[in-house]
Design an enzyme around this catalytic site. Sequence first.
Site, PDB file in Angstrom:
ATOM      1  CG  ASN A  63       0.415 -45.766 -12.436  1.00  0.00           C
ATOM      2  OD1 ASN A  63       0.562 -45.282 -13.556  1.00  0.00           O
ATOM      3  ND2 ASN A  63      -0.192 -45.119 -11.458  1.00  0.00           N
ATOM      4  N   GLY A 116       1.500 -38.245 -14.505  1.00  0.00           N
ATOM      5  CA  GLY A 116       2.666 -38.521 -13.673  1.00  0.00           C
ATOM      6  C   GLY A 116       2.684 -37.620 -12.456  1.00  0.00           C
ATOM      7  CB  CYS A 176      -2.814 -40.814  -9.375  1.00  0.00           C
ATOM      8  SG  CYS A 176      -3.938 -41.185 -10.736  1.00  0.00           S
ATOM      9  CD  GLU A 200      -5.780 -38.023 -19.796  1.00  0.00           C
ATOM     10  OE1 GLU A 200      -4.828 -37.731 -20.537  1.00  0.00           O
ATOM     11  OE2 GLU A 200      -5.731 -38.933 -18.949  1.00  0.00           O
TER      12      GLU A 200
END
Length: 577
Positions: free
Chosen positions: A247, A324, A380, A555
């Site tokens: 995505n 994921g 997400c 991250e």
Amino acid sequence: SLPTPRAAPSPGPSPSPLIATGPARLPAAARIFMLSFLARAIPPASTTPASAAALRLLRLAPLRLAPLRRTAPAPFRAMATSDGGSSNPLGLADPALLPAGSATLIGGKWVGMGGKALRVVNPASGDVVAEVGDSGAAEARDAVAAAKGCAGVVRGWSPAKRAGLLRAWYEGVVKGREDLARIMVAENGKPLGEAKGEVDYAASFVEWFGEEAKRLGGDADVKVPGGSVVMVVREPVGVCAVITPWNFPAAMITRKVAAAIAAGCPVVIKPSELTPLTCAALVEILRRAGAPPGLVNVVTGSAAKEIGSELMASPDVRKVSFTGSTPVGKILMEQAARTVKRASMELGGLAPFIVMADADLDAAVAGLIANKFRNAGQTCVCANRVYVHASVAEEFTARLIPKLEAIKQGNGLTPGVTVGPLINDAAVLKVAALVEDAINNGATLVLGGAVRADLGPRFYAPTLLTGVTAACRVTSEEIFGPVIPIIEFEDEAEVLQAANNTRFGLAAYLYARDVGTVFRMSEALEYGMVGVNDVAISDARYPFGGVKESGNGREGSKYGLDEYTELKYVLLGGLGK
């Protein structure tokens, strides 16, 4: 013959083509036959009002449609022609960004097609965009060996040298912005403007971590005056496996790889087999920027389980970073435990979007549209459950409807398009099933609820559901599609309980004016990120990540480097003698 549609009540003077009409409770077999027939037999230019209405009334049980066209342009492997020219089917300014027939890089060399080909398909048209080599466990093993061979080299680099490589990569990404965006549209389907925005976002991580590389330091302290000194140093964790989704095929590469390089770690990337071309182009830019052989390796293949198992079983891989689904993340964490690898996971989300009674409704509507329909709802962190205070629910819905009607769907290269297709047939079936379940459990379909057969089988219409309750699966499962379910609530305690009643905890959004409400609810929401009166939570400067089963680690930001380093404590004694 098709039944005569009966128009549903419209909140505006002229019903939108996405307004639900009925009767729609046809048997599943009838719906499958009718929509399949219409998709094949009625070209968009000849769609009549009657047939268009018939398409709108079909709310779709799970089904599969043949694409409206199945042309196959020159495949990726045939881009280089015998006369030295280039067919350049994507219209790139720099066609060499995509090495002919390969999306696997090992030890600085692109690996040829071999005996098995992987097809990359444009989700908007069904066209074959590319054919690349379909790699597996053997290539993964070779890639790990190449990375291990480079570990000592990059470990010995000065921070300035790591920063210099990342700066050159950043400049190459910025220069290749248009080409990278076009590649992304072709394999992912997102609109061109959105793809360019992702390239900018991806570049920001390379720039950020290039600057942070120069600030990566440790600590020193005097343990006993005149006797000993303590040093705490940060060292590279070692070879890293990077597993990325389809995505965000650019940003998820740079957010991980740039941090790894800044820390002095070589990497092996396993990109999604659905979108390997963006990764290949980004890594080719990095290779040109001066990356030594083995610093960054790529293994592209459809055998994701086989490749992942090889990476996770290797004792030479010391860290895995994965973005994921939560089920896959759990499997990787179990595998990582066998060799005690470091693991950072950015997993599923079930984001609540909360609109309080005192919220600025126009701002909330604008935020919801921007957040929900990014990448056709396939993110997400997009709103999955929209909680609206009962006192403003009707007004909020009335303001939302015209914004939904104004959305333009289509091929990402078409001017004005703001929402593209879903990634594949399975995604369409999942979204259709969730909408069907919500309706069966008492929700009201206000807009959409159907595949746009005039555009193609992977274009699911922007959909609005009201009267949604906890019995509906959309409140407990990621939708990953352009569907807004509205759930009404009465008070703060009720909505907090509902928002937190999930095993996920990635992102949450809150629209409210009262300062006390904002502080109380921001603290009470059990999520790694909370956007208050704003949905732009993704930024290279700030930590991205979730809690509970939405993952661990962060991250981006200065904290992102922590994931790629180990702390070493050194005691230097006898210095006073």
